[in-house]
Scaffold this motif. Sequence first.
Motif, PDB file in Angstrom:
ATOM      1  N   GLU A   1       0.817  -1.212   0.000  1.00  0.00           N
ATOM      2  CA  GLU A   1       0.000   0.000   0.000  1.00  0.00           C
ATOM      3  C   GLU A   1       0.850   1.261   0.000  1.00  0.00           C
ATOM      4  O   GLU A   1       0.433   2.294  -0.534  1.00  0.00           O
ATOM      5  N   THR A   2       2.029   1.192   0.604  1.00  0.00           N
ATOM      6  CA  THR A   2       2.855   2.396   0.706  1.00  0.00           C
ATOM      7  C   THR A   2       3.887   2.509  -0.416  1.00  0.00           C
ATOM      8  O   THR A   2       4.245   3.611  -0.821  1.00  0.00           O
ATOM      9  N   ILE A   3       4.356   1.358  -0.930  1.00  0.00           N
ATOM     10  CA  ILE A   3       5.420   1.381  -1.933  1.00  0.00           C
ATOM     11  C   ILE A   3       4.873   1.283  -3.352  1.00  0.00           C
ATOM     12  O   ILE A   3       5.302   2.003  -4.250  1.00  0.00           O
TER      13      ILE A   3
ATOM     14  N   ASP B   1     -10.192  -0.079   0.877  1.00  0.00           N
ATOM     15  CA  ASP B   1      -9.817  -0.117   2.291  1.00  0.00           C
ATOM     16  C   ASP B   1     -10.893  -0.795   3.136  1.00  0.00           C
ATOM     17  O   ASP B   1     -10.591  -1.520   4.091  1.00  0.00           O
ATOM     18  N   LEU B   2     -12.157  -0.556   2.807  1.00  0.00           N
ATOM     19  CA  LEU B   2     -13.233  -1.227   3.534  1.00  0.00           C
ATOM     20  C   LEU B   2     -13.162  -2.741   3.335  1.00  0.00           C
ATOM     21  O   LEU B   2     -13.355  -3.510   4.282  1.00  0.00           O
TER      22      LEU B   2
ATOM     23  N   GLU C   1      -2.680   1.188  10.488  1.00  0.00           N
ATOM     24  CA  GLU C   1      -3.495   1.315   9.279  1.00  0.00           C
ATOM     25  C   GLU C   1      -4.243   2.644   9.245  1.00  0.00           C
ATOM     26  O   GLU C   1      -4.325   3.287   8.188  1.00  0.00           O
ATOM     27  N   LEU C   2      -4.797   3.050  10.369  1.00  0.00           N
ATOM     28  CA  LEU C   2      -5.513   4.322  10.413  1.00  0.00           C
ATOM     29  C   LEU C   2      -4.616   5.482  10.001  1.00  0.00           C
ATOM     30  O   LEU C   2      -5.022   6.363   9.231  1.00  0.00           O
ATOM     31  N   ARG C   3      -3.400   5.488  10.492  1.00  0.00           N
ATOM     32  CA  ARG C   3      -2.476   6.582  10.174  1.00  0.00           C
ATOM     33  C   ARG C   3      -1.937   6.470   8.753  1.00  0.00           C
ATOM     34  O   ARG C   3      -1.811   7.476   8.043  1.00  0.00           O
ATOM     35  N   SER C   4      -1.622   5.245   8.329  1.00  0.00           N
ATOM     36  CA  SER C   4      -1.082   5.077   6.977  1.00  0.00           C
ATOM     37  C   SER C   4      -2.124   5.408   5.916  1.00  0.00           C
ATOM     38  O   SER C   4      -1.786   5.938   4.850  1.00  0.00           O
ATOM     39  N   ASP C   5      -3.385   5.118   6.193  1.00  0.00           N
ATOM     40  CA  ASP C   5      -4.430   5.478   5.235  1.00  0.00           C
ATOM     41  C   ASP C   5      -4.591   6.985   5.136  1.00  0.00           C
ATOM     42  O   ASP C   5      -4.869   7.518   4.048  1.00  0.00           O
ATOM     43  N   ALA C   6      -4.438   7.674   6.260  1.00  0.00           N
ATOM     44  CA  ALA C   6      -4.478   9.138   6.216  1.00  0.00           C
ATOM     45  C   ALA C   6      -3.328   9.686   5.374  1.00  0.00           C
ATOM     46  O   ALA C   6      -3.511  10.591   4.553  1.00  0.00           O
TER      47      ALA C   6
ATOM     48  N   MET D   1      -2.443   9.657  -3.126  1.00  0.00           N
ATOM     49  CA  MET D   1      -3.662   9.627  -3.929  1.00  0.00           C
ATOM     50  C   MET D   1      -4.161  11.039  -4.208  1.00  0.00           C
ATOM     51  O   MET D   1      -3.853  11.972  -3.479  1.00  0.00           O
ATOM     52  N   GLN D   2      -4.945  11.153  -5.280  1.00  0.00           N
ATOM     53  CA  GLN D   2      -5.660  12.397  -5.484  1.00  0.00           C
ATOM     54  C   GLN D   2      -6.681  12.587  -4.360  1.00  0.00           C
ATOM     55  O   GLN D   2      -7.172  11.619  -3.790  1.00  0.00           O
ATOM     56  N   ARG D   3      -6.960  13.826  -4.062  1.00  0.00           N
ATOM     57  CA  ARG D   3      -7.962  14.086  -3.038  1.00  0.00           C
ATOM     58  C   ARG D   3      -9.314  13.517  -3.494  1.00  0.00           C
ATOM     59  O   ARG D   3      -9.776  13.816  -4.604  1.00  0.00           O
TER      60      ARG D   3
END
Length: 725
Positions: free
Chosen positions: A447-449, A508-509, A540-545, A552-554
Amino acid sequence: MAHNSALHSNFGVDYVISYRFADTNNIEAQNGFTALMQALARVGLATEVRNGDNCSLLVFVKVGSDKRFAHEVYRSRVKDWLHGVLAAEPAKETRDTLSGQDLTEAERLRIIHHLITSPIEEGGAGIIPKEGRWKNVESIFPLHDHTFNKEWIKQWSTMTFLKIEDLDQIRDRFGEKVAYYFAFTQNYFAFLIFPAAFGFASWVILGSFSPIYALVNGLWCVTLVEYWKRQELDLSVRWGVKGVASIQQKRRDFKHEKEIRDPVTGETLQIFPATKRLSRQLLQVPFAFLATLALGTLIATCFGIEIFLSEVYKGPGKSLLVFLPTGLLTTLVPTLTTMLTTVATRLNDYENWETTDSYQSALTQKIFVLNFITSYLPIFLTAFVYVPFGSLVVPYLDIFNLTARPFAENEKQLQTPKTGFVINPSRLRNQVIYFTVTAQIVNFALETILPYVKRRGFSKYQEMKSESAAKKGGAGAGVTIDDVPEEAEFLKRVRKEAELDVYDVATDLREMVIQFGYLSLFSVVWPLTPVSFIINNWIELRSDAVKICIEMQRPTPQRADSIGPWLDSLEFLAWLGSITSAALAYLFSNNGLGPDGTPATIQGWALLLTIFFSEHIYLLVRWGVRLAVSKIDSPGMEKERAERFMVRKRYLQDTLGQDVLDVPSGHVEEKITRASLEEDARQSSLRTTGPLDHFWSRQRSWEESAKVGANLIEKMAPKESKKQQ
């Protein structure tokens, strides 16, 4: 200083439209762009154009007519009121509406996006990226607010639990759909505290496959799902979106077969027969069967190869060959899943859903079937095939000796034992640990790389296309030459945002729901599963933020009053978990050793009876928890009652007057004289009177009635009562 202000300022831009013309001839591109500008101007939007990267233009959009925008806001709120989303009728003057109710940034962006994309007949510009005449419109996206993003990430990095105000902030910025994801993940994270503590205690004291742990875990799963239903309701009231799902947006691709006139409203309705759609939906049965067969065959084959290489093969290269099944799964499962997802999408299109919500719900259910198979089938095979039937299955695994034959020194190293095969009792536990720990770490890394790698690769591809266009006479290079210095940093950031991926909250859901499934279905195998998940979900909560802000685009704000069909998936997994946990607890009731590959030790009637009682306990507990939760009052329910009371009160006051709820004032007491009695007699003689008039004319006000009543009480009261006074 100028650099920072340019970085954090969006110059009043609401949306950016990326118009790419690398594969279009000049005349067609110019005509298409002119049509785009006309469409935006027609709905009251102002535009500015700048160079983009790789044969593209960036169209900056903002509200050009405040009066038109105010009208759209009022129109949206009236529509909400008519559908029961808003309790009170909006003020009749648009200006009063905007001043009487705060306009959040999410609502502003949502209404502007509706202006851009809604059909012309509904008052919009009808611009849909990559469709029809708008094929050169690559994307429509709002710009990130970097000042907010920086403070958001900084604030969350020091918090353990999110407050309701933090969720309100997400809702105001990104819309209810994204806010519901973070609300669910936060709620799930907080609920994990108990199973994590109990799971650790069970791991130390009770060990694996504990019936006590299975029972408590099942109770916890039911409580989580039922409590979240109430949380959804509270949040929908708090955010003013309760019932917003009833405002359906018709799909552009919907094809009606006939038109009828509504006998009540007189509107012309486009109809697609429900029976015909149902007949098309029945194709889901063979699709589910074929998907299960295809994915199941692939996973079972790799499973058999892995068993053969790890527990049968004794030759050289074994330490490397055991990774062959993993490589096959990693390569083939995503490919096959992509193919089946394409089939599911086409099947969903064929079902011809009328609204966007119904289309997305049906597609989500189909995708969940595929995710269920790929996520849980390997563990199901180990728990319910390898463990109870290993001694019967392994002798037939010699068909997989071709995978190791080039490395074997003799046939003996490839032969499967006909008798005396002993299964690996720790295999199931190791597999659960892999999916609940290792796979979570791998997924976090992807998800991050992966988005960064994809973005760089796509950027390189676009540069190659731009160079090719430049050789043909286009202007593919030097897009920043004409940038005004005060805009340079801003335009550089916008060009980067234009190349980012679009954020999909459903992904994510789905990840959270699948994780919940591991906890519900298989945590009885390894009670430390919730400990792993509570750590993962905090990150996960912080990484998704961070992902939303940087990778990602807003996201365009979208409204919702729940997490949609994923709630049904949670209920299904909680129910299925009551069955699998009971079955596993029974199969491994002999100190966790299991049947040892010999089904003779399994009593079928006992297994079925265990499953039967477990499922009925689940149903009973669910009824009890649902009843208990319904009795609990909440801020959301109190707010809803208060709003409904104020609506009724306001209606009465507007209809009957401000003093409708006040006690009527009494008449001024008049002294009874001979003249007054003669006047009353004279007035009575002037009109026809009867017993009814005489009855109602004896007392002129409520004060007189009160005095007469008091006198009667005084005369009629018992003597004892008078003595006490």
